[in-house]
Design a protein around this motif. Structure first.
Motif, short mmCIF file in Angstrom:
data_model
loop_
_atom_site.label_atom_id
_atom_site.label_comp_id
_atom_site.label_asym_id
_atom_site.label_seq_id
_atom_site.Cartn_x
_atom_site.Cartn_y
_atom_site.Cartn_z
N UNK A 1 -10.73 13.59 -6.93
CA UNK A 1 -10.53 12.15 -6.97
C UNK A 1 -10.63 11.58 -5.56
N UNK A 2 -11.15 10.37 -5.51
CA UNK A 2 -11.27 9.69 -4.22
C UNK A 2 -9.96 8.98 -3.90
N UNK A 3 -9.52 9.16 -2.68
CA UNK A 3 -8.30 8.49 -2.23
C UNK A 3 -8.51 7.89 -0.85
N UNK A 4 -8.03 6.66 -0.71
CA UNK A 4 -7.97 6.00 0.58
C UNK A 4 -6.51 5.68 0.87
N UNK A 5 -6.02 6.16 2.00
CA UNK A 5 -4.63 5.90 2.38
C UNK A 5 -4.63 5.12 3.69
N UNK A 6 -4.34 3.84 3.57
CA UNK A 6 -4.33 2.96 4.74
C UNK A 6 -2.95 2.93 5.37
N UNK A 7 -2.91 2.83 6.68
CA UNK A 7 -1.64 2.76 7.40
C UNK A 7 -1.82 1.98 8.70
N UNK A 8 -0.70 1.66 9.33
CA UNK A 8 -0.75 1.00 10.63
C UNK A 8 -0.44 -0.48 10.60
N UNK A 9 -0.27 -1.04 9.42
CA UNK A 9 0.07 -2.46 9.35
C UNK A 9 1.50 -2.72 9.79
N UNK A 10 1.86 -3.99 9.80
CA UNK A 10 3.21 -4.36 10.18
C UNK A 10 3.30 -5.82 10.53
N UNK A 11 4.43 -6.18 11.11
CA UNK A 11 4.67 -7.56 11.55
C UNK A 11 4.35 -7.65 13.04
N UNK A 12 3.54 -8.62 13.39
CA UNK A 12 3.14 -8.78 14.79
C UNK A 12 3.12 -10.26 15.13
N UNK A 13 3.40 -10.58 16.36
CA UNK A 13 3.37 -11.97 16.79
C UNK A 13 1.93 -12.43 17.05
N UNK A 14 1.67 -13.71 16.95
CA UNK A 14 0.33 -14.21 17.28
C UNK A 14 -0.10 -13.77 18.67
N UNK A 15 -1.35 -13.34 18.77
CA UNK A 15 -1.85 -12.80 20.01
C UNK A 15 -1.69 -11.31 20.16
N UNK A 16 -0.95 -10.70 19.26
CA UNK A 16 -0.70 -9.28 19.34
C UNK A 16 -1.83 -8.43 18.78
N UNK A 17 -1.60 -7.13 18.77
CA UNK A 17 -2.63 -6.17 18.34
C UNK A 17 -2.03 -5.14 17.39
N UNK A 18 -2.89 -4.60 16.55
CA UNK A 18 -2.54 -3.50 15.66
C UNK A 18 -3.73 -2.57 15.54
N UNK A 19 -3.45 -1.31 15.22
CA UNK A 19 -4.51 -0.35 14.94
C UNK A 19 -4.29 0.18 13.53
N UNK A 20 -5.23 -0.08 12.66
CA UNK A 20 -5.17 0.42 11.29
C UNK A 20 -5.92 1.74 11.19
N UNK A 21 -5.41 2.62 10.33
CA UNK A 21 -6.08 3.88 10.05
C UNK A 21 -6.26 4.04 8.55
N UNK A 22 -7.28 4.76 8.18
CA UNK A 22 -7.55 5.03 6.77
C UNK A 22 -7.93 6.49 6.64
N UNK A 23 -7.11 7.24 5.93
CA UNK A 23 -7.40 8.64 5.65
C UNK A 23 -8.16 8.72 4.33
N UNK A 24 -9.30 9.35 4.37
CA UNK A 24 -10.19 9.40 3.21
C UNK A 24 -10.24 10.82 2.67
N UNK A 25 -10.10 10.97 1.38
CA UNK A 25 -10.22 12.28 0.75
C UNK A 25 -10.99 12.15 -0.56
#
Length: 116
Positions: A1-25
């Motif tokens: 089965x195909x699975x995508x597991x996304x992570x790295x989100x959250x609460x951030x202030x305007x102007x801020x940064x985030x790094x999202x990751x996606x593990x694929x199997x």
């Protein structure tokens, strides 16, 4: 089965940064062009970035161009998205999947909230 597991989100202030990751199997990542999508409350799911098989080409929606960077690591079966200069309009659930929409089932996504 195909699975995508996304992570790295959250609460951030305007102007801020985030790094999202996606593990694929369940698929061989190097055979798939990939994309990040997002869905804001009450809106359709939209593609915001896509990347070619080996990562040599990437394309972005106008709303994120110049702020987001999509990347991939085929050896680790991971897809990333660096998000900079975030603004409240970027608030959404973010998903990764094939660039060919509808090819695979969706993962749970990761929530990104931009708020002061």
């Amino acid at each position: 089965q195909v699975h995508f597991v996304e992570s790295g989100g959250g609460l951030v202030q305007p102007g801020g940064s985030l790094m999202l990751s996606c593990a694929v199997s369940g698929i061989t990542l190097r055979f798939n062009s990939m994309a990040w999508y997002r869905q804001a409350p009450g809106k359709e799911r939209e593609q915001v970035a896509n990347i070619s098989l080996r990562g040599e080409e990437a394309h972005y929606s106008d709303s994120v161009k110049g702020r987001f960077i999509i990347a991939r690591d085929n050896a680790k079966s991971l897809v990333y998205m660096e998000m900079n200069n975030l603004n409240p309009e970027d608030t959404a659930v973010y998903f990764c999947n094939s660039r060919r929409r509808g090819l695979y089932p969706w993962g749970q996504g990761t929530q990104v909230t931009v708020s002061s």
